[in-house]
Enzyme design. Structure first.
Site, PDB file in Angstrom:
ATOM      1  N   ARG A  98       4.395  -8.223  11.742  1.00 36.59           N
ATOM      2  CA  ARG A  98       3.165  -7.565  11.271  1.00 36.59           C
ATOM      3  C   ARG A  98       2.084  -8.577  11.544  1.00 36.59           C
ATOM      4  NH1 ARG A  98      -0.880  -5.633  10.639  1.00 36.59           N
ATOM      5  NH2 ARG A  98      -1.804  -4.666   8.799  1.00 36.59           N
ATOM      6  N   HIS A 101      -3.545 -10.790   9.855  1.00 33.06           N
ATOM      7  CA  HIS A 101      -4.545  -9.868   9.304  1.00 33.06           C
ATOM      8  C   HIS A 101      -4.928 -10.320   7.902  1.00 33.06           C
ATOM      9  CE1 HIS A 101      -0.730  -8.417   7.596  1.00 33.06           C
ATOM     10  NE2 HIS A 101      -1.447  -7.935   6.594  1.00 33.06           N
ATOM     11  N   HIS A 103      -6.769  -8.513   4.043  1.00 26.83           N
ATOM     12  CA  HIS A 103      -7.183  -7.308   3.341  1.00 26.83           C
ATOM     13  C   HIS A 103      -8.468  -7.622   2.587  1.00 26.83           C
ATOM     14  CE1 HIS A 103      -3.198  -5.949   4.342  1.00 26.83           C
ATOM     15  NE2 HIS A 103      -2.690  -7.012   3.751  1.00 26.83           N
ATOM     16  N   GLU A 108      -2.131  -8.876  -2.001  1.00 25.44           N
ATOM     17  CA  GLU A 108      -0.832  -8.309  -1.587  1.00 25.44           C
ATOM     18  C   GLU A 108       0.303  -8.999  -2.327  1.00 25.44           C
ATOM     19  OE1 GLU A 108      -0.223  -7.850   2.674  1.00 25.44           O
ATOM     20  OE2 GLU A 108       1.786  -8.698   2.519  1.00 25.44           O
ATOM     21  N   GLU A 170      -3.182   0.267   4.094  1.00 24.58           N
ATOM     22  CA  GLU A 170      -2.543  -0.699   4.983  1.00 24.58           C
ATOM     23  C   GLU A 170      -3.016  -0.483   6.428  1.00 24.58           C
ATOM     24  OE1 GLU A 170      -0.931  -3.348   4.832  1.00 24.58           O
ATOM     25  OE2 GLU A 170       0.140  -3.521   6.722  1.00 24.58           O
TER      26      GLU A 170
HETATM   27 MN    MN Z   1      -0.912  -7.746   4.517  1.00 24.36          MN
END
Ligand code: MN
Ligand code: MN
Length: 392
Positions: A98, A101, A103, A108, A170
């Protein structure tokens, strides 16, 4: 004023009032950080005659799939009641990542169900941490801190993510490939002190799930000369003894008192034997988000004004209890059940119904219910928390 004029005037006034209140309290869909709760203005979704559904079948939803990796989410779009907390079920195939990145609107928190995961997270003071996770482990990344997740080893990794904002998606995060892909090469070259042509062939769209070679078994981190953050992002929840043990079940719990970085999320693993009951209770300071890892449960919710609702949930289903709402969880299946529970608070608080009753003298209860004092002498004198099949 003639009747029809009065009617029109009233209608216009009502429309104006609706517009005004929408401007103040957020129209539908409401904005993140909706202040209506703090102002004691009822949430329109929770002020009707009936309680809305508080269940969503997360694992049977479609989500986002790339190869054998997926992300399935439960936000206010899928489960409108869940304004305080969103959740994601994510599976990464071997070699999948993943991508890097952050948020902008949520912290999280994660619990690993299967396989192994490596994470790297950077904090604003520049310290970075890399950790490897196994089933039963937990991570927490504060809001806005950049991170990546990758599958370790040759088996897929499956984990549940919890975000302290139900409006979070997400699929609306800030990804490094998306940013670099939309920044002029000239600016990138200047930024990094390399040539423009070095950015030829970079992805122009968000990668989301990157796929490549399997990561090295031993992480390269800590990078040479790189400092570790003051607080670790990893906590081994199921490696600890359970927080509380009863005949009918047991509970593991982690909040900021044992995992200091986790300032906005508390996590719980609740195991119930068949017939076991996590008793009627409420949480004064947090919403509750539930994910059924295993088994069949019945969840009740009391919403005041005679409103009461029961949902039956099975493996892969998500439930949500708003802050302050009464509820219980019962194993109604024939095998033990396990439920992952997340709260949007760093300090766990609960008031259990048996505890409340035990904290009042029998004469008070007798008056409250118009029943003899002797009846209440039979009630538990301490907090029950979890009972078994026979109510012990
Ligand atoms: Mn994340
Ligand atoms: Mn609860």
């Amino acid at each position: 004023m003639a009747d029809f004029q009065r009617r029109e005037f009233m209608a216009a006034a009502a429309a104006l009032a609706a517009t005004t209140s929408a401007a103040f309290f957020g129209s539908t869909p409401a904005e993140a950080g909706d202040p209506s709760f703090m102002n004691n203005v009822p949430d329109p979704l929770l002020s009707g005659k009936e309680l809305p559904t508080f269940k969503f079948s997360l694992e049977s939803s479609e989500g986002k799939v790339v190869g054998n990796s997926y992300g399935k989410e439960a936000t206010v779009l899928q489960l409108p009641i869940s304004k305080g907390i969103a959740g994601v079920s994510m599976k990464l195939e071997p070699g999948a990542m993943r991508e890097l990145h952050w948020h902008a609107t949520a912290a999280e928190w994660a619990f690993v169900l299967e396989g192994r995961v490596r994470t790297t997270v950077i904090e604003p003071r520049g310290a970075a941490e890399t950790n490897d996770f196994e089933p039963g482990d937990v991570w927490y990344f504060p809001r806005g801190h950049g991170h990546m997740l990758e599958c370790l080893g040759n088996k897929p990794a499956h984990f549940i993510l919890i975000f302290d904002n139900g409006y979070f998606s997400e699929f609306g995060t800030f990804s490094i490939s998306d940013w670099i892909g939309h920044t002029p090469k000239k600016l990138l070259a200047k930024n990094f002190g390399v040539s423009e042509s070095d950015f030829n062939g970079f992805p122009t769209d968000e990668v989301y799930f990157a796929r490549g070679a399997m990561p090295p078994e031993k992480p390269a981190a800590p990078l040479q000369g790189w400092k570790l953050p003051a607080l670790t992002h990893k906590y081994q929840l199921l490696a600890q003894p359970p927080h509380r043990v009863f005949k009918g079940g047991r509970e593991w719990r982690v909040d900021s008192t044992s995992f200091p970085i986790s300032k906005t999320v508390t996590g719980v693993i609740l195991d119930l034997e068949p017939g076991g009951l996590r008793e009627l209770h409420w949480h004064p300071t947090a919403d509750e988000w539930q994910y059924v890892i295993d088994g069949d449960i019945s969840v009740t919710m009391f919403g005041s004004h005679g409103r009461y609702r029961t949902e039956t949930m099975t493996e892969g289903d998500v439930g949500y209890i708003p802050q302050g709402y009464g509820h219980s969880i019962e194993n109604v299946g024939t095998k033990p059940c396990r439920v992952l529970i997340g709260f949007n608070t760093g300090v766990y608080e609960t008031i259990d119904l048996s505890q409340w009753i035990a904290g009042n003298s029998s004469d008070i209860l007798a008056t409250n219910f118009s029943k003899p004092v002797a009846l209440f002498e039979k009630f538990p004198k301490a907090d029950v928390f979890i009972t078994d099949e026979q109510g012990h």
